[in-house]
Design a protein around this motif. Sequence first.
Motif, PDB file in Angstrom:
ATOM      1  N   GLY A 105       0.815  -1.208   0.000  1.00 11.70           N
ATOM      2  CA  GLY A 105       0.000   0.000   0.000  1.00 11.70           C
ATOM      3  C   GLY A 105       0.843   1.249   0.000  1.00 11.70           C
ATOM      4  O   GLY A 105       1.368   1.670  -1.034  1.00 11.70           O
ATOM      5  N   ALA A 106       0.980   1.858   1.165  1.00  9.98           N
ATOM      6  CA  ALA A 106       1.638   3.156   1.271  1.00  9.98           C
ATOM      7  C   ALA A 106       3.068   3.138   0.762  1.00  9.98           C
ATOM      8  O   ALA A 106       3.525   4.085   0.110  1.00  9.98           O
ATOM      9  CB  ALA A 106       1.599   3.632   2.727  1.00  9.98           C
ATOM     10  N   ALA A 107       3.808   2.076   1.035  1.00  5.11           N
ATOM     11  CA  ALA A 107       5.231   2.062   0.706  1.00  5.11           C
ATOM     12  C   ALA A 107       5.492   2.182  -0.785  1.00  5.11           C
ATOM     13  O   ALA A 107       6.468   2.810  -1.203  1.00  5.11           O
ATOM     14  CB  ALA A 107       5.893   0.794   1.252  1.00  5.11           C
ATOM     15  N   ALA A 108       4.643   1.591  -1.607  1.00  7.77           N
ATOM     16  CA  ALA A 108       4.846   1.643  -3.050  1.00  7.77           C
ATOM     17  C   ALA A 108       4.173   2.853  -3.687  1.00  7.77           C
ATOM     18  O   ALA A 108       4.686   3.410  -4.659  1.00  7.77           O
ATOM     19  CB  ALA A 108       4.324   0.369  -3.705  1.00  7.77           C
ATOM     20  N   TRP A 109       3.028   3.286  -3.141  1.00 13.38           N
ATOM     21  CA  TRP A 109       2.201   4.265  -3.844  1.00 13.38           C
ATOM     22  C   TRP A 109       2.306   5.664  -3.288  1.00 13.38           C
ATOM     23  O   TRP A 109       1.767   6.609  -3.891  1.00 13.38           O
ATOM     24  CB  TRP A 109       0.738   3.805  -3.806  1.00 13.38           C
ATOM     25  N   CYS A 110       2.972   5.838  -2.160  1.00 14.72           N
ATOM     26  CA  CYS A 110       3.051   7.153  -1.510  1.00 14.72           C
ATOM     27  C   CYS A 110       4.503   7.578  -1.328  1.00 14.72           C
ATOM     28  O   CYS A 110       5.395   6.739  -1.210  1.00 14.72           O
ATOM     29  CB  CYS A 110       2.341   7.115  -0.158  1.00 14.72           C
ATOM     30  N   ASP A 111       4.711   8.884  -1.290  1.00 12.33           N
ATOM     31  CA  ASP A 111       6.042   9.449  -1.126  1.00 12.33           C
ATOM     32  C   ASP A 111       6.502   9.227   0.311  1.00 12.33           C
ATOM     33  O   ASP A 111       5.853   9.700   1.253  1.00 12.33           O
ATOM     34  CB  ASP A 111       5.996  10.943  -1.450  1.00 12.33           C
ATOM     35  N   PRO A 112       7.612   8.515   0.525  1.00  9.30           N
ATOM     36  CA  PRO A 112       8.057   8.243   1.896  1.00  9.30           C
ATOM     37  C   PRO A 112       8.412   9.503   2.679  1.00  9.30           C
ATOM     38  O   PRO A 112       8.404   9.481   3.910  1.00  9.30           O
ATOM     39  CB  PRO A 112       9.275   7.332   1.707  1.00  9.30           C
ATOM     40  N   GLU A 113       8.704  10.587   1.988  1.00  5.19           N
ATOM     41  CA  GLU A 113       8.980  11.853   2.673  1.00  5.19           C
ATOM     42  C   GLU A 113       7.730  12.386   3.381  1.00  5.19           C
ATOM     43  O   GLU A 113       7.833  13.237   4.267  1.00  5.19           O
ATOM     44  CB  GLU A 113       9.472  12.898   1.668  1.00  5.19           C
ATOM     45  N   TYR A 114       6.551  11.889   3.004  1.00  6.28           N
ATOM     46  CA  TYR A 114       5.297  12.367   3.572  1.00  6.28           C
ATOM     47  C   TYR A 114       4.556  11.315   4.378  1.00  6.28           C
ATOM     48  O   TYR A 114       3.985  11.619   5.428  1.00  6.28           O
ATOM     49  CB  TYR A 114       4.396  12.917   2.461  1.00  6.28           C
ATOM     50  N   TRP A 115       4.541  10.037   3.896  1.00  2.10           N
ATOM     51  CA  TRP A 115       3.745   9.072   4.652  1.00  2.10           C
ATOM     52  C   TRP A 115       4.468   8.591   5.906  1.00  2.10           C
ATOM     53  O   TRP A 115       3.816   8.314   6.922  1.00  2.10           O
ATOM     54  CB  TRP A 115       3.271   7.920   3.771  1.00  2.10           C
ATOM     55  N   LEU A 116       5.795   8.524   5.887  1.00  2.00           N
ATOM     56  CA  LEU A 116       6.509   8.087   7.093  1.00  2.00           C
ATOM     57  C   LEU A 116       6.339   9.068   8.261  1.00  2.00           C
ATOM     58  O   LEU A 116       6.088   8.634   9.395  1.00  2.00           O
ATOM     59  CB  LEU A 116       7.985   7.855   6.781  1.00  2.00           C
ATOM     60  N   PRO A 117       6.467  10.384   8.052  1.00  4.32           N
ATOM     61  CA  PRO A 117       6.205  11.275   9.191  1.00  4.32           C
ATOM     62  C   PRO A 117       4.753  11.241   9.657  1.00  4.32           C
ATOM     63  O   PRO A 117       4.487  11.469  10.841  1.00  4.32           O
ATOM     64  CB  PRO A 117       6.598  12.658   8.667  1.00  4.32           C
ATOM     65  N   GLU A 118       3.808  10.942   8.758  1.00  2.00           N
ATOM     66  CA  GLU A 118       2.428  10.786   9.194  1.00  2.00           C
ATOM     67  C   GLU A 118       2.282   9.567  10.105  1.00  2.00           C
ATOM     68  O   GLU A 118       1.565   9.608  11.115  1.00  2.00           O
ATOM     69  CB  GLU A 118       1.498  10.658   7.979  1.00  2.00           C
ATOM     70  N   VAL A 119       2.964   8.484   9.763  1.00  2.00           N
ATOM     71  CA  VAL A 119       2.946   7.309  10.646  1.00  2.00           C
ATOM     72  C   VAL A 119       3.556   7.647  11.994  1.00  2.00           C
ATOM     73  O   VAL A 119       3.014   7.283  13.045  1.00  2.00           O
ATOM     74  CB  VAL A 119       3.683   6.125   9.992  1.00  2.00           C
ATOM     75  N   ALA A 120       4.689   8.346  11.979  1.00  2.00           N
ATOM     76  CA  ALA A 120       5.325   8.735  13.252  1.00  2.00           C
ATOM     77  C   ALA A 120       4.382   9.591  14.089  1.00  2.00           C
ATOM     78  O   ALA A 120       4.363   9.482  15.321  1.00  2.00           O
ATOM     79  CB  ALA A 120       6.621   9.488  12.961  1.00  2.00           C
ATOM     80  N   ARG A 121       3.600  10.419  13.424  1.00  2.00           N
ATOM     81  CA  ARG A 121       2.666  11.297  14.150  1.00  2.00           C
ATOM     82  C   ARG A 121       1.523  10.503  14.798  1.00  2.00           C
ATOM     83  O   ARG A 121       1.176  10.748  15.965  1.00  2.00           O
ATOM     84  CB  ARG A 121       2.090  12.342  13.185  1.00  2.00           C
ATOM     85  N   VAL A 122       0.926   9.564  14.068  1.00  4.80           N
ATOM     86  CA  VAL A 122      -0.255   8.875  14.606  1.00  4.80           C
ATOM     87  C   VAL A 122       0.105   7.721  15.534  1.00  4.80           C
ATOM     88  O   VAL A 122      -0.742   7.261  16.301  1.00  4.80           O
ATOM     89  CB  VAL A 122      -1.185   8.369  13.476  1.00  4.80           C
ATOM     90  N   LEU A 123       1.360   7.249  15.498  1.00  5.16           N
ATOM     91  CA  LEU A 123       1.776   6.186  16.408  1.00  5.16           C
ATOM     92  C   LEU A 123       2.076   6.736  17.801  1.00  5.16           C
ATOM     93  O   LEU A 123       2.605   7.841  17.952  1.00  5.16           O
ATOM     94  CB  LEU A 123       3.041   5.493  15.889  1.00  5.16           C
ATOM     95  N   ARG A 124       1.780   5.933  18.796  1.00  6.39           N
ATOM     96  CA  ARG A 124       2.212   6.245  20.154  1.00  6.39           C
ATOM     97  C   ARG A 124       3.700   5.938  20.298  1.00  6.39           C
ATOM     98  O   ARG A 124       4.237   5.098  19.550  1.00  6.39           O
ATOM     99  CB  ARG A 124       1.394   5.426  21.151  1.00  6.39           C
TER     100      ARG A 124
END
Length: 261
Positions: free
Chosen positions: A128-147
Amino acid sequence: MVRASEIALNRELWALVNERFTGPAAAALWSRPEMGWGLYGVPERRLGVLGEVDGLDVLELACGTAYWSAWLTRAGARVVAVDLSMEQLTTARTLQRSTGPAFPLVQADAEHVPLASASFDLVLSEHGAAAWCDPEYWLPEVARVLRPGGLLVFLTNTVLSALCVPEDEGVATSSLQRGQRAAYHVRWPGGGAEFHPSHGDWIRLLRRFGFHIEALHELYAPQDAPDHPYYEIVSADWASQWPAEELWVARRTLEAVTHNG
């Protein structure tokens, strides 16, 4: 504007994929009795990357028809599933009614997740995200929503498979078809824009956005496995010789970086 046009292009592509391929296939996956990773369903019980999920708050990013969310909900997790494609989410809603279980479905881009910070113990994304989304944007979003201490698990194509697919698309060959730098961001002629960072790029990006890498599993096809019925990324013969998919496991540190600078 370029990225917005690519997101729109990917949305159109997944509407087409949903129409052509995901009806009976999605129903079969929702009914599957155990969790399995990737094109060849490598059992989670064999890899053991998720651990005990009962009672965890889980986000599935770029969920597609959300079969992983169904499996995790049955295992006792509280799941929210996010995808860009309304068509894929409509298929998921149909399967919630016919097969169960039910869980929240949210239409959104994984680069801009409309959910509260520090809300999840586990974020998962399979092809999903890893192939279709820019890692410069989806990785910080994951860091934000994770505890703090939360886990990110994502599966994507290996960079090797991306290097071996011809420039006009098709099945991976036994020779290199493009340079490694060119594979980082690929715009396919048949539609769709993908990201295939190298291992060095993934390590740099994960560390930059506050993750500690715990594992990388390279997945092969079992010997004598049939070709996948519709995802022609690789043949089963190719994937029995070289890893076609890689499964990353990374944990959010206490001092995660959540900006894109």
